[in-house]
Design a protein around this motif. Structure first.
Motif, PDB file in Angstrom:
ATOM      1  N   ALA A  36       0.855  -1.189   0.000  1.00 13.93           N
ATOM      2  CA  ALA A  36       0.000   0.000   0.000  1.00 13.93           C
ATOM      3  C   ALA A  36       0.889   1.236   0.000  1.00 13.93           C
ATOM      4  O   ALA A  36       1.983   1.224   0.567  1.00 13.93           O
ATOM      5  CB  ALA A  36      -0.912  -0.006   1.223  1.00 13.93           C
ATOM      6  N   LEU A  37       0.410   2.300  -0.633  1.00 14.84           N
ATOM      7  CA  LEU A  37       1.209   3.520  -0.765  1.00 14.84           C
ATOM      8  C   LEU A  37       0.416   4.728  -0.290  1.00 14.84           C
ATOM      9  O   LEU A  37      -0.738   4.919  -0.685  1.00 14.84           O
ATOM     10  CB  LEU A  37       1.616   3.717  -2.225  1.00 14.84           C
ATOM     11  CG  LEU A  37       2.445   4.969  -2.544  1.00 14.84           C
ATOM     12  CD1 LEU A  37       3.845   4.847  -1.939  1.00 14.84           C
ATOM     13  CD2 LEU A  37       2.533   5.182  -4.060  1.00 14.84           C
ATOM     14  N   TYR A  38       1.043   5.530   0.568  1.00 15.98           N
ATOM     15  CA  TYR A  38       0.452   6.812   0.964  1.00 15.98           C
ATOM     16  C   TYR A  38       1.307   7.941   0.409  1.00 15.98           C
ATOM     17  O   TYR A  38       2.534   7.933   0.555  1.00 15.98           O
ATOM     18  CB  TYR A  38       0.368   6.953   2.486  1.00 15.98           C
ATOM     19  CG  TYR A  38      -0.167   8.315   2.877  1.00 15.98           C
ATOM     20  CD1 TYR A  38      -1.533   8.566   2.863  1.00 15.98           C
ATOM     21  CD2 TYR A  38       0.702   9.358   3.195  1.00 15.98           C
ATOM     22  CE1 TYR A  38      -2.024   9.826   3.171  1.00 15.98           C
ATOM     23  CE2 TYR A  38       0.212  10.620   3.507  1.00 15.98           C
ATOM     24  CZ  TYR A  38      -1.150  10.844   3.489  1.00 15.98           C
ATOM     25  OH  TYR A  38      -1.638  12.091   3.777  1.00 15.98           O
ATOM     26  N   THR A  39       0.654   8.905  -0.218  1.00 14.68           N
ATOM     27  CA  THR A  39       1.343  10.110  -0.684  1.00 14.68           C
ATOM     28  C   THR A  39       0.642  11.326  -0.097  1.00 14.68           C
ATOM     29  O   THR A  39      -0.593  11.370  -0.040  1.00 14.68           O
ATOM     30  CB  THR A  39       1.327  10.214  -2.222  1.00 14.68           C
ATOM     31  OG1 THR A  39      -0.031  10.187  -2.687  1.00 14.68           O
ATOM     32  CG2 THR A  39       2.094   9.066  -2.855  1.00 14.68           C
ATOM     33  N   PRO A  40       1.387  12.330   0.355  1.00 13.26           N
ATOM     34  CA  PRO A  40       0.760  13.538   0.913  1.00 13.26           C
ATOM     35  C   PRO A  40      -0.113  14.252  -0.116  1.00 13.26           C
ATOM     36  O   PRO A  40       0.027  14.051  -1.326  1.00 13.26           O
ATOM     37  CB  PRO A  40       1.967  14.399   1.307  1.00 13.26           C
ATOM     38  CG  PRO A  40       3.092  13.431   1.490  1.00 13.26           C
ATOM     39  CD  PRO A  40       2.851  12.359   0.473  1.00 13.26           C
ATOM     40  N   ARG A  41      -0.979  15.105   0.388  1.00 14.53           N
ATOM     41  CA  ARG A  41      -1.910  15.823  -0.489  1.00 14.53           C
ATOM     42  C   ARG A  41      -1.191  16.708  -1.498  1.00 14.53           C
ATOM     43  O   ARG A  41      -1.691  16.936  -2.599  1.00 14.53           O
ATOM     44  CB  ARG A  41      -2.879  16.668   0.351  1.00 14.53           C
ATOM     45  CG  ARG A  41      -3.965  15.862   1.043  1.00 14.53           C
ATOM     46  CD  ARG A  41      -5.032  16.774   1.633  1.00 14.53           C
ATOM     47  NE  ARG A  41      -4.509  17.545   2.749  1.00 14.53           N
ATOM     48  CZ  ARG A  41      -4.578  17.165   4.019  1.00 14.53           C
ATOM     49  NH1 ARG A  41      -5.148  16.013   4.321  1.00 14.53           N
ATOM     50  NH2 ARG A  41      -4.090  17.922   4.982  1.00 14.53           N
ATOM     51  N   ASP A  42      -0.013  17.220  -1.111  1.00 14.14           N
ATOM     52  CA  ASP A  42       0.707  18.113  -2.019  1.00 14.14           C
ATOM     53  C   ASP A  42       1.810  17.382  -2.786  1.00 14.14           C
ATOM     54  O   ASP A  42       2.760  18.006  -3.273  1.00 14.14           O
ATOM     55  CB  ASP A  42       1.296  19.301  -1.252  1.00 14.14           C
ATOM     56  CG  ASP A  42       2.253  18.863  -0.139  1.00 14.14           C
ATOM     57  OD1 ASP A  42       2.333  17.643   0.126  1.00 14.14           O
ATOM     58  OD2 ASP A  42       2.907  19.740   0.460  1.00 14.14           O
ATOM     59  N   TYR A  43       1.663  16.071  -2.904  1.00 15.43           N
ATOM     60  CA  TYR A  43       2.672  15.301  -3.636  1.00 15.43           C
ATOM     61  C   TYR A  43       2.800  15.797  -5.075  1.00 15.43           C
ATOM     62  O   TYR A  43       1.810  16.088  -5.750  1.00 15.43           O
ATOM     63  CB  TYR A  43       2.303  13.818  -3.655  1.00 15.43           C
ATOM     64  CG  TYR A  43       3.194  13.011  -4.583  1.00 15.43           C
ATOM     65  CD1 TYR A  43       4.441  12.565  -4.155  1.00 15.43           C
ATOM     66  CD2 TYR A  43       2.796  12.732  -5.892  1.00 15.43           C
ATOM     67  CE1 TYR A  43       5.267  11.849  -5.007  1.00 15.43           C
ATOM     68  CE2 TYR A  43       3.614  12.019  -6.753  1.00 15.43           C
ATOM     69  CZ  TYR A  43       4.850  11.583  -6.302  1.00 15.43           C
ATOM     70  OH  TYR A  43       5.672  10.882  -7.155  1.00 15.43           O
ATOM     71  N   THR A  44       4.034  15.880  -5.528  1.00  8.64           N
ATOM     72  CA  THR A  44       4.325  16.199  -6.918  1.00  8.64           C
ATOM     73  C   THR A  44       5.553  15.405  -7.345  1.00  8.64           C
ATOM     74  O   THR A  44       6.496  15.249  -6.552  1.00  8.64           O
ATOM     75  CB  THR A  44       4.591  17.706  -7.116  1.00  8.64           C
ATOM     76  OG1 THR A  44       5.094  17.920  -8.449  1.00  8.64           O
ATOM     77  CG2 THR A  44       5.608  18.228  -6.116  1.00  8.64           C
TER      78      THR A  44
END
Length: 460
Positions: A36-44
């Motif tokens: 599973a992968l979590y990326t922050p809301r402001d990921y770029t």
């Protein structure tokens, strides 16, 4: 939530949710294995990100990634959380799959190679620690409730941060402290956290987030991250808020110890006066001194008790001293009472001692039942297990097996009923006990099963 496309090494494209957990992403070269992968809301993808690879003993990747979400969002980490069931695979297979997961993520996403971390709980902590021996650029390991060290693979010239976490009710708490001391002696950066929990439990998201600040601050100190005073102030205030929560709930000694560790953690960021003032305030609280004394007394008693338990248990096993089974049952009963009636320090100690007894007796049980020891030793250690852990079906089943093979149907039936009283309902297991073929066809055996389960295979 915003989404973006990610292509893996096989040119397959997946939609990734920003600010959320995307589950069941395939691990390259490992069929049926995912993460599973979590990326922050402001990921770029236009910048490189620090990442934490996490490992849960049961492969609960989505749940584990969600647990790290608070810290990952606030401190800007990616979280790649394994779905590998660590209890169902041999360690060499686990390391192979975990390495494939890491390599796949590192080659797919824009990762800052100088900020790669691992974290895990229980067996997952052992895996995360072992990976630091393989991935030579590891920046840090967060080990919860366990760890692993092979000194031959540790490079003193390539240090990484070690953060140990332990539940206050976890008998492994002293092992974690030993690991921290080992890394301290190696002059590696370290940190340690305690939380209200038992063995094989994750801490809360807030505790995980606070622990992650160790990685973040160390990266800032070493120049891997930009030093942002506002960001650092926010990290500090979040941890101070946690210490204040402990104080308000009258956990004065825990709050003081938390602040003491924060003093070391934030010593380069000029928060000494704030921390010292709060420590003085807590130290002056009416309950602080008694909590500190109770804690120290409990620790001293516990360590002596552990040594005594280990010695007596081995002596009783060697002599198959059935007369002492009652004494062990009494010890367990007294510790169970202390869990709810002895104050926090003694209650936590009782949990740890019970966990320790369970661990030691299970270790001896596993070693002996698979050995060539005499049958009386095997029966004794099995009976001992039921006295220490009344809900371990394996021990009851082993007694039924051994007693049946020895022609002692009375003992076998006695422990069958004790097993059924625990709520055991696995009918197939009850009728497939090694050495008990004659017993399972008896009327008495089936009547007991029918009494507790409502039916039996024979004599209905």
């Amino acid at each position: 939530m915003a989404v973006f496309a990610m292509s893996n090494l096989n040119a397959q494209e997946y939609r990734i949710t920003k600010g959320g957990v995307t589950d069941s992403l395939p691990i390259p070269g490992e069929p049926d294995e995912t993460y599973a992968l979590y990326t922050p809301r402001d990921y770029t993808p236009d910048k490189e990100w620090p990442i934490i690879f996490t490992f849960d003993p049961l492969g609960r990747g989505n749940k584990t990634a969600s647990l790290f979400r608070l810290g990952a969002e606030n401190q800007k980490y990616l979280i790649a959380s394994s779905n590998i069931d660590l209890k169902a695979k041999p360690i060499d297979s686990i390391i192979k799959i975990a390495t494939a997961m890491m390599n796949g993520v590192l080659q797919t996403l824009p990762i800052d190679a100088s900020q790669v971390y691992t974290a895990g709980m229980g067996e997952g902590a052992q895996v995360s620690s072992a990976l630091a021996h393989i991935y030579r650029n590891m920046a840090g390991v967060m080990a919860i409730g366990n760890s692993f060290i092979n000194q031959a693979y540790i490079d003193k010239n390539n240090p990484y941060m070690f953060i140990g976490l332990a539940g206050k009710k976890d008998y492994m708490i002293y092992e974690i402290e030993d690991y921290v001391r080992f890394y301290d002696d190696m002059d590696f950066p370290t940190d340690v956290y305690y939380f209200d929990g038992k063995e094989n439990e994750w801490p809360s998201a807030q505790v995980v987030s606070n622990a992650m600040t160790g990685f973040t601050l160390e990266a800032i100190k070493s120049g891997k991250r930009k030093s942002d005073p506002v960001f650092i102030q926010n990290l500090f205030e979040n941890e101070m808020a946690y210490a204040e929560t402990l104080r308000r709930t009258r956990e004065y000694y825990s709050a003081y110890e938390k602040l003491d560790r924060m003093g070391e953690k934030y010593e380069d960021f000029k928060f000494e006066d704030v921390i010292d003032d709060k420590k003085k305030e807590i130290k002056g609280s009416s309950g602080y001194r008694s909590q500190r004394n109770n804690f120290k007394q409990a620790i001293s008693f516990e360590r002596e008790q552990q040594r005594e338990y280990e010695h007596l248990l081995k002596a009783d096993i060697m002599t198959a001293n059935f007369q002492n089974i009652g004494w062990w049952a009494y010890q367990v009963d007294e510790l169970e009472k202390l869990k709810t009636g002895g104050g926090d320090a003694k209650s936590n100690m009782a949990y740890r001692l019970l966990g320790y007894l369970d661990f030691v007796s299970k270790r001896e049980f596993d070693n002996i039942v698979n050995s060539k020891d005499p049958i009386d030793i095997k029966i004794f250690v099995s009976v001992l297990r039921t006295a220490i852990n009344k809900n371990d079906p394996e021990a009851y089943l082993k007694i039924i097996s051994l007693a049946s093979a020895d022609g002692d149907q009375e003992t076998a039936l006695l422990y069958l009923e004790d097993l059924l009283k625990t709520g055991f309902t696995d009918m197939d297991a009850l009728y497939n006990i090694e050495g008990a073929l004659d017993l399972v066809f008896t009327r008495e055996y089936n009547e007991l099963i029918k009494k507790y389960l409502g039916e039996s295979k024979f004599f209905n």
